[in-house]
Design an enzyme around this catalytic site. Sequence first.
Site, PDB file in Angstrom:
ATOM      1  N   LEU A  53       4.236  28.277 -30.507  1.00 28.87           N
ATOM      2  CA  LEU A  53       3.200  27.506 -29.933  1.00 28.87           C
ATOM      3  C   LEU A  53       4.705  25.933 -29.971  1.00 28.87           C
ATOM      4  O   LEU A  53       5.658  26.183 -31.107  1.00 28.87           O
ATOM      5  CB  LEU A  53       2.830  26.983 -31.193  1.00 28.87           C
ATOM      6  CG  LEU A  53       1.131  27.550 -31.147  1.00 28.87           C
ATOM      7  CD1 LEU A  53      -0.071  27.202 -32.644  1.00 28.87           C
ATOM      8  CD2 LEU A  53       0.346  28.062 -29.655  1.00 28.87           C
ATOM      9  N   ASP A  54       4.636  25.041 -29.283  1.00 30.82           N
ATOM     10  CA  ASP A  54       5.584  24.262 -30.174  1.00 30.82           C
ATOM     11  C   ASP A  54       5.985  23.636 -30.789  1.00 30.82           C
ATOM     12  O   ASP A  54       4.120  23.419 -31.782  1.00 30.82           O
ATOM     13  CB  ASP A  54       5.122  22.963 -29.047  1.00 30.82           C
ATOM     14  CG  ASP A  54       5.292  23.292 -27.286  1.00 30.82           C
ATOM     15  OD1 ASP A  54       5.918  24.248 -27.043  1.00 30.82           O
ATOM     16  OD2 ASP A  54       4.573  22.643 -26.565  1.00 30.82           O
ATOM     17  N   LYS A  55       6.275  22.379 -31.268  1.00 31.14           N
ATOM     18  CA  LYS A  55       6.968  22.153 -33.089  1.00 31.14           C
ATOM     19  C   LYS A  55       5.148  21.191 -33.517  1.00 31.14           C
ATOM     20  O   LYS A  55       5.227  21.640 -34.789  1.00 31.14           O
ATOM     21  CB  LYS A  55       8.501  21.645 -32.989  1.00 31.14           C
ATOM     22  CG  LYS A  55       8.501  21.254 -34.516  1.00 31.14           C
ATOM     23  CD  LYS A  55      10.035  20.598 -34.293  1.00 31.14           C
ATOM     24  CE  LYS A  55       9.753  19.834 -35.879  1.00 31.14           C
ATOM     25  NZ  LYS A  55      11.523  19.225 -35.238  1.00 31.14           N
ATOM     26  N   THR A  57       2.876  21.718 -31.867  1.00 31.45           N
ATOM     27  CA  THR A  57       1.498  21.790 -32.142  1.00 31.45           C
ATOM     28  C   THR A  57       0.538  22.737 -32.927  1.00 31.45           C
ATOM     29  O   THR A  57       1.356  23.628 -33.572  1.00 31.45           O
ATOM     30  CB  THR A  57       1.387  23.060 -30.671  1.00 31.45           C
ATOM     31  OG1 THR A  57       1.421  22.188 -29.630  1.00 31.45           O
ATOM     32  CG2 THR A  57       0.170  23.390 -30.429  1.00 31.45           C
ATOM     33  N   ARG A 165       0.957  20.691 -21.406  1.00 33.45           N
ATOM     34  CA  ARG A 165       1.404  19.472 -21.407  1.00 33.45           C
ATOM     35  C   ARG A 165       1.339  19.071 -19.851  1.00 33.45           C
ATOM     36  O   ARG A 165       1.218  17.753 -19.665  1.00 33.45           O
ATOM     37  CB  ARG A 165       2.396  19.144 -22.316  1.00 33.45           C
ATOM     38  CG  ARG A 165       2.333  19.412 -23.800  1.00 33.45           C
ATOM     39  CD  ARG A 165       2.919  19.847 -25.174  1.00 33.45           C
ATOM     40  NE  ARG A 165       3.658  18.823 -25.192  1.00 33.45           N
ATOM     41  CZ  ARG A 165       4.837  18.587 -25.916  1.00 33.45           C
ATOM     42  NH1 ARG A 165       5.469  20.049 -26.137  1.00 33.45           N
ATOM     43  NH2 ARG A 165       6.013  17.364 -25.858  1.00 33.45           N
TER      44      ARG A 165
END
Length: 239
Positions: A53-55, A57, A165
Amino acid sequence: MFDILYQDQHIVAINKPAGMLVHRSWLDKHETLFVMQKLRDQIDQYVFPIHRLDKPTSGVLLFALTREIAHLLCQQFNQNQVTKTYLAIVRGYVDGVGEIDYALKPKWDKIANKFSRQDKKIQRAITIYKTLQKVEMPYAVKHYTTSRYTLLRLIPKTGRKHQIRRHLKHIFHPIIGDTQYGDLHQNRAFAQNIGVHRLMLHAESLTFLHPYTQQKITLNASLDENWKSVMEKLQWQMP
């Protein structure tokens, strides 16, 4: 301490907080705390990341506890046999149910992908969305006197980098708080009026086949305090 959603002798899943990297990265050299390290210390066992997961998120994040299980789980992800749902707050009004079928070129970073090929082919990417709630608020942005927001549930059918995104930017409804693909004016107005400075994207659920028991497992991650505050201020019901 992480909120552990599921744990047995083969796998462990947590509700990842926003603002934490899953593992060490050249892109954030200043960071000293990572999910892998902290979870390892919490359960006193080495963990193998299955996805990322992106930082910024939050939400469901799955790890294996052995290399063998990690290999089997990664196969499920690579073969699109896993179902993921996300919640996102986006700019503007989005109506109904729809599908974003828009191919994406693999993201290349001069640091993280220093030794990777830069001529990778464009990959098909599909995201399903469903409108849950909409609202118009008296937050002025540029020459508009109000701001409109939509709460979406999203199901990515493919797993491209930053897919959700990038897809929402493509349909001109970027996620609020997205500093890379979003609307900086809307982000600023939202933060000033709501008081929350973060990407409004949450990995709500994850469904997969347990590689050892062969049982279907669905894990759900609750919303954090930032999300709850936003939902209250926008006068939305919890999804």
